[in-house]
Design a protein around this motif. Structure first.
Motif, short mmCIF file in Angstrom:
data_model
loop_
_atom_site.label_atom_id
_atom_site.label_comp_id
_atom_site.label_asym_id
_atom_site.label_seq_id
_atom_site.Cartn_x
_atom_site.Cartn_y
_atom_site.Cartn_z
N TYR A 170 -5.63 3.33 -10.17
CA TYR A 170 -4.44 3.37 -11.01
C TYR A 170 -4.63 2.46 -12.23
N GLU A 171 -3.90 2.78 -13.27
CA GLU A 171 -3.90 1.94 -14.46
C GLU A 171 -3.16 0.64 -14.17
N PRO A 172 -3.71 -0.51 -14.55
CA PRO A 172 -3.01 -1.79 -14.36
C PRO A 172 -1.73 -1.81 -15.18
N PRO A 173 -0.81 -2.74 -14.84
CA PRO A 173 0.43 -2.85 -15.61
C PRO A 173 0.14 -3.08 -17.10
N ALA A 174 0.89 -2.39 -17.93
CA ALA A 174 0.69 -2.51 -19.37
C ALA A 174 1.19 -3.86 -19.87
N LYS A 175 0.70 -4.26 -21.02
CA LYS A 175 1.17 -5.51 -21.62
C LYS A 175 2.68 -5.41 -21.87
N GLY A 176 3.34 -6.51 -21.57
CA GLY A 176 4.79 -6.54 -21.71
C GLY A 176 5.51 -6.11 -20.45
N LYS A 177 4.77 -5.59 -19.47
CA LYS A 177 5.35 -5.22 -18.19
C LYS A 177 5.10 -6.33 -17.17
N PRO A 178 5.92 -6.40 -16.11
CA PRO A 178 5.67 -7.42 -15.09
C PRO A 178 4.28 -7.26 -14.48
N VAL A 179 3.65 -8.37 -14.17
CA VAL A 179 2.32 -8.33 -13.54
C VAL A 179 2.47 -7.88 -12.09
N VAL A 180 3.44 -8.41 -11.41
CA VAL A 180 3.73 -8.04 -10.03
C VAL A 180 5.14 -7.47 -10.01
N SER A 181 5.22 -6.13 -10.00
CA SER A 181 6.52 -5.47 -10.02
C SER A 181 7.08 -5.37 -8.60
N ALA A 182 8.37 -5.65 -8.45
CA ALA A 182 9.01 -5.56 -7.14
C ALA A 182 9.05 -4.12 -6.63
N THR A 183 8.82 -3.14 -7.52
CA THR A 183 8.78 -1.75 -7.08
C THR A 183 7.37 -1.30 -6.73
N ASP A 184 6.37 -2.10 -7.08
CA ASP A 184 4.97 -1.75 -6.78
C ASP A 184 4.39 -2.54 -5.62
N PHE A 185 5.12 -3.54 -5.12
CA PHE A 185 4.63 -4.38 -4.02
C PHE A 185 5.72 -4.50 -2.95
N LEU A 186 5.28 -4.45 -1.71
CA LEU A 186 6.19 -4.55 -0.58
C LEU A 186 5.61 -5.57 0.40
N VAL A 187 6.40 -6.57 0.76
CA VAL A 187 5.94 -7.62 1.66
C VAL A 187 6.11 -7.15 3.10
N VAL A 188 5.03 -7.26 3.90
CA VAL A 188 5.05 -6.88 5.32
C VAL A 188 4.59 -8.08 6.14
N PRO A 189 5.04 -8.18 7.38
CA PRO A 189 4.62 -9.31 8.22
C PRO A 189 3.15 -9.17 8.64
N LYS A 190 2.57 -10.28 8.98
CA LYS A 190 1.21 -10.27 9.48
C LYS A 190 1.14 -9.48 10.78
N GLY A 191 0.14 -8.64 10.92
CA GLY A 191 -0.03 -7.85 12.13
C GLY A 191 0.77 -6.56 12.15
N ALA A 192 1.39 -6.19 11.03
CA ALA A 192 2.17 -4.95 10.99
C ALA A 192 1.24 -3.75 11.12
N THR A 193 1.63 -2.79 11.95
CA THR A 193 0.83 -1.59 12.21
C THR A 193 1.71 -0.37 12.01
N VAL A 194 1.16 0.65 11.37
CA VAL A 194 1.92 1.88 11.17
C VAL A 194 2.18 2.53 12.52
N ALA A 195 3.44 2.78 12.80
CA ALA A 195 3.85 3.34 14.10
C ALA A 195 4.38 4.75 13.90
N GLY A 196 3.58 5.73 14.23
CA GLY A 196 3.98 7.12 14.05
C GLY A 196 3.51 7.68 12.73
N ALA A 197 3.59 8.99 12.62
CA ALA A 197 3.14 9.66 11.40
C ALA A 197 4.10 9.36 10.25
N PRO A 198 3.58 9.01 9.07
CA PRO A 198 4.45 8.75 7.92
C PRO A 198 5.01 10.05 7.36
N ARG A 199 5.94 9.91 6.44
CA ARG A 199 6.53 11.08 5.78
C ARG A 199 5.48 11.84 4.98
#
Length: 394
Positions: A170-199
């Protein structure tokens, strides 16, 4: 002539034999007739007095499930469309895992203790910047920052985030845009495992995947699929899924899938790093913390969670037994069919050779047709004694 003579002799012999049998039947005694008409005498049926403990139990059906689960949901203004599914069932999430593609943009995972409560630009400082820097170091995209910039999103972090985007295609965030966007990053706990088939790709109005934390645990219900009404936290249970031994149980409420996004607030606001509960993906039902055991038992929709230490992989099914109560160990145990009432006392009849004696006993515990008893008189009953289970004198 010879043939006629022999025939007459045979007829005569038969006549005499039949007559003799008929005559004998007329002289059978009354006692003999009564004996022949009576059923055979019944034999005494006995059981051996055992020593041990008896338990009052309820059968269970059990399965191994994840200890707790929570939903992953994208944040941002609608419409939200899942344009690509990127994770699979059983995948353990790490820093930088590509969770999904939403509206054509990547959604990356960050391992942390609280959700992102803002988007970060170069120079921003705070505990969220510390969390992002630590994740980038674990990804080996940058060296550990100097102490004076450890809490600042500095230039090395900006370059490292750009590299993360490029590696994912993917293209990195453009200049003038947030470096770490709250819509592009999601915090998960340590040891999180996908449970079941995703959408699968499509319009998103809810979670796009579910993750589990804390490994596997054994959960049980009654054979009818409902929580036994007798179930209480603190009881013990056995199960074929966790080896031998009895395990303490906790009554937990029925699992509820969360719709609050993991790693962000449900309203798109700015919860602080201290925000807990659903905001950081903690399932309120995990560990029996949601609702009271009494409420779960009354509803009949809860589950029993066993504190077993030896649990197989998720998805295994087996049987179990909930122990409602038990007698003390090393009790004398007899079946209910061995107990009689004599002179207003409860007795068992002990057979010793051809002799028999009635032993008064006190019932100290009963369950499933078995009774823990103790003799009223010293040495009146011992392990190994043979006791009647048919009515005396029958």
């Amino acid at each position: 002539m010879k043939f006629t003579y022999r025939f007459i002799v045979v007829i005569a012999v038969l006549f005499v034999t039949v007559g003799t049998v008929a005559a004998a039947s007329l002289f059978t005694s009354t006692e003999q007739k009564a004996a022949e008409a009576s059923p055979p005498a019944r034999s005494d049926v006995t059981v051996t007095v055992e020593s041990g403990s008896i338990k009052d139990t309820v059968p269970l059906t059990c399965e191994t499930v994840y200890r707790s689960t929570t939903a992953l949901k994208a944040s941002g203004a609608p419409p939200l469309v899942l344009t690509r599914t990127t994770v699979k069932d059983g995948e353990e999430l790490t820093d930088g895992s590509l969770l999904a593609e939403i509206n054509g943009r990547p959604l990356f995972a960050l391992i942390g203790d609280f959700p992102l409560y803002r988007s970060l630009a170069k120079g921003d400082k705070g505990p969220d910047a510390v969390m992002v820097n630590a994740a980038l170091v674990r990804l080996e995209l940058m060296a550990p920052p100097a102490p004076d910039v450890a809490a600042v999103l500095h230039q090395d972090a900006v370059d490292s985030v750009a590299e993360l985007y490029r590696r994912a295609g993917y293209e990195p965030p453009a200049k003038g845009k947030p470096v770490v966007s709250a819509t592009d990053f999601l915090v998960v706990p340590k040891g999180a495992t996908v449970a079941g088939a995703p959408r699968t790709p499509g319009s998103l109005t809810g979670p796009f995947a579910t993750v589990a934390m804390g490994g596997a645990v054994v959960e049980c219900s009654g054979v009818n699929g409902k929580l036994p009404t007798e179930a209480k936290s603190g009881q013990k249970a056995t199960t074929s899924l966790s080896g031998s031994g009895e395990w303490p149980v906790t009554v937990v409420a029925a699992a509820q899938e969360q719709t609050t996004p993991l790693g962000s607030s449900s309203t798109g606001g700015q919860p602080g790093p201290g925000a807990g509960g659903a905001a950081n993906g903690t399932n309120p039902s995990a560990g029996g913390q949601a609702g009271s055991p009494a409420d779960a038992a009354t509803a009949g929709s809860g589950r029993l969670q066993l504190a077993a230490t030896s649990v197989g992989k998720v998805g295994q099914r087996g049987t179990g037994t909930l122990v409602l109560g038990s007698s003390a160990p090393d009790q004398l145990v007899v079946p209910s069919a061995a107990l009689w009432s004599k002179d207003s006392r409860t007795v068992v009849t002990v057979l010793e050779g051809d002799a028999r004696r009635d032993v008064p006993v006190e019932i100290v515990y009963s369950a499933d047709g078995r009774n823990a008893v103790k003799a009223v008189e010293p040495s009146g009953l011992r392990r190994g004694d043979q006791v009647l289970v048919s009515e005396p004198g029958a």
